[in-house]
Motif scaffolding. Sequence first.
Motif, mmCIF file in Angstrom:
data_model
loop_
_atom_site.group_PDB
_atom_site.id
_atom_site.type_symbol
_atom_site.label_atom_id
_atom_site.label_comp_id
_atom_site.label_asym_id
_atom_site.label_seq_id
_atom_site.Cartn_x
_atom_site.Cartn_y
_atom_site.Cartn_z
ATOM 1 N N LEU A 16 0.829 -1.212 0.000
ATOM 2 C CA LEU A 16 0.000 0.000 0.000
ATOM 3 C C LEU A 16 0.861 1.259 0.000
ATOM 4 O O LEU A 16 0.573 2.235 -0.717
ATOM 5 C CB LEU A 16 -0.934 0.001 1.213
ATOM 6 C CG LEU A 16 -2.051 -1.032 1.208
ATOM 7 C CD1 LEU A 16 -2.755 -1.072 2.559
ATOM 8 C CD2 LEU A 16 -3.055 -0.723 0.107
ATOM 9 N N ILE A 17 1.920 1.242 0.789
ATOM 10 C CA ILE A 17 2.800 2.405 0.892
ATOM 11 C C ILE A 17 3.515 2.659 -0.442
ATOM 12 O O ILE A 17 3.596 3.792 -0.912
ATOM 13 C CB ILE A 17 3.808 2.210 2.047
ATOM 14 C CG1 ILE A 17 3.055 2.284 3.390
ATOM 15 C CG2 ILE A 17 4.934 3.232 1.991
ATOM 16 C CD1 ILE A 17 3.867 1.839 4.593
ATOM 17 N N THR A 29 8.170 14.949 0.655
ATOM 18 C CA THR A 29 9.158 14.918 1.725
ATOM 19 C C THR A 29 8.773 13.772 2.645
ATOM 20 O O THR A 29 7.624 13.303 2.623
ATOM 21 C CB THR A 29 9.176 16.221 2.550
ATOM 22 O OG1 THR A 29 7.923 16.346 3.248
ATOM 23 C CG2 THR A 29 9.430 17.440 1.672
ATOM 24 N N TRP A 30 9.730 13.332 3.454
ATOM 25 C CA TRP A 30 9.417 12.239 4.383
ATOM 26 C C TRP A 30 8.290 12.651 5.333
ATOM 27 O O TRP A 30 7.389 11.854 5.618
ATOM 28 C CB TRP A 30 10.664 11.829 5.165
ATOM 29 C CG TRP A 30 11.564 10.905 4.404
ATOM 30 C CD1 TRP A 30 12.801 11.189 3.918
ATOM 31 C CD2 TRP A 30 11.290 9.545 4.031
ATOM 32 N NE1 TRP A 30 13.310 10.093 3.263
ATOM 33 C CE2 TRP A 30 12.413 9.067 3.324
ATOM 34 C CE3 TRP A 30 10.216 8.681 4.220
ATOM 35 C CZ2 TRP A 30 12.488 7.781 2.813
ATOM 36 C CZ3 TRP A 30 10.290 7.395 3.717
ATOM 37 C CH2 TRP A 30 11.413 6.960 3.013
ATOM 38 N N ASP A 35 2.826 11.641 7.112
ATOM 39 C CA ASP A 35 1.489 12.138 7.474
ATOM 40 C C ASP A 35 0.404 11.457 6.632
ATOM 41 O O ASP A 35 -0.649 11.077 7.155
ATOM 42 C CB ASP A 35 1.409 13.660 7.296
ATOM 43 C CG ASP A 35 2.233 14.415 8.332
ATOM 44 O OD1 ASP A 35 2.601 13.812 9.364
ATOM 45 O OD2 ASP A 35 2.528 15.605 8.092
ATOM 46 N N VAL A 36 0.655 11.292 5.333
ATOM 47 C CA VAL A 36 -0.325 10.643 4.449
ATOM 48 C C VAL A 36 -0.491 9.172 4.845
ATOM 49 O O VAL A 36 -1.609 8.656 4.896
ATOM 50 C CB VAL A 36 0.093 10.780 2.968
ATOM 51 C CG1 VAL A 36 -0.769 9.911 2.066
ATOM 52 C CG2 VAL A 36 0.000 12.232 2.536
ATOM 53 N N ILE A 37 0.615 8.509 5.130
ATOM 54 C CA ILE A 37 0.545 7.098 5.564
ATOM 55 C C ILE A 37 -0.285 6.990 6.837
ATOM 56 O O ILE A 37 -1.142 6.112 6.960
ATOM 57 C CB ILE A 37 1.962 6.526 5.797
ATOM 58 C CG1 ILE A 37 2.712 6.406 4.482
ATOM 59 C CG2 ILE A 37 1.885 5.170 6.495
ATOM 60 C CD1 ILE A 37 4.182 6.060 4.645
ATOM 61 N N GLU A 38 -0.060 7.902 7.767
ATOM 62 C CA GLU A 38 -0.803 7.863 9.037
ATOM 63 C C GLU A 38 -2.306 8.063 8.803
ATOM 64 O O GLU A 38 -3.132 7.384 9.406
ATOM 65 C CB GLU A 38 -0.269 8.932 9.988
ATOM 66 C CG GLU A 38 -0.933 8.882 11.356
ATOM 67 C CD GLU A 38 -0.344 9.882 12.331
ATOM 68 O OE1 GLU A 38 -0.551 9.688 13.541
ATOM 69 O OE2 GLU A 38 0.298 10.873 11.902
ATOM 70 N N ARG A 39 -2.660 8.975 7.904
ATOM 71 C CA ARG A 39 -4.079 9.204 7.621
ATOM 72 C C ARG A 39 -4.716 7.978 6.964
ATOM 73 O O ARG A 39 -5.855 7.631 7.260
ATOM 74 C CB ARG A 39 -4.257 10.425 6.722
ATOM 75 C CG ARG A 39 -4.146 11.744 7.469
ATOM 76 C CD ARG A 39 -4.677 12.911 6.656
ATOM 77 N NE ARG A 39 -3.993 13.118 5.397
ATOM 78 C CZ ARG A 39 -2.903 13.864 5.225
ATOM 79 N NH1 ARG A 39 -2.362 14.471 6.260
ATOM 80 N NH2 ARG A 39 -2.363 14.000 4.037
ATOM 81 N N ARG A 40 -3.980 7.331 6.051
ATOM 82 C CA ARG A 40 -4.561 6.195 5.311
ATOM 83 C C ARG A 40 -4.523 4.892 6.099
ATOM 84 O O ARG A 40 -5.479 4.122 6.073
ATOM 85 C CB ARG A 40 -3.835 6.001 3.990
ATOM 86 C CG ARG A 40 -4.081 7.140 3.034
ATOM 87 C CD ARG A 40 -4.201 6.664 1.614
ATOM 88 N NE ARG A 40 -4.341 7.789 0.717
ATOM 89 C CZ ARG A 40 -3.698 7.937 -0.409
ATOM 90 N NH1 ARG A 40 -2.869 7.006 -0.812
ATOM 91 N NH2 ARG A 40 -3.899 9.002 -1.152
#
Length: 148
Positions: A16-17, A29-30, A35-40
């Motif tokens: 997924l990542i 940026t990391w 942040d996007v990974i945490e939301r998804r």
Amino acid sequence: MTKGRAKNLSDDAIGLIVGMLDGWSGKLTWDLFIDVIERRLRVRYTRQALDKRARIKTAYQDAKKRLSGAPRSGRHQKLTAVEVGGITQRLYRLEAENSRLKVEGDRLLEQFVTWAYNAHLKGLTKEYLNTPLPGVDRERTTVAGPEK
């Protein structure tokens, strides 16, 4: 209150990542990516944990390269019908190639699992299996002529 350690990265989460990076557009940026990974995924991983996984590291580097070559302007160009047709054909070809590569990757993964299991049965260690191949001697060899 201190937060606990994030759960381990599973193969599904890594997939997924990596998929998120494949479709990424805009600034990367990391911090933004985490942040996007945490939301998804509802899990916050560190940059170090993500960078430690080869698939994620490679996908991140590829996305950075791809995005650095992208035009900076926000203006869209008008495309001709011929250009749209060419882009559409390329899209279909890339989708077919992507599908084929996924199937090939799955087959290779199955083959690897079989090899790993058989190696385990024979008592071969990971270190032994990861021993580098011997170097190839590419110096010129002398060929003897026919014997008389």
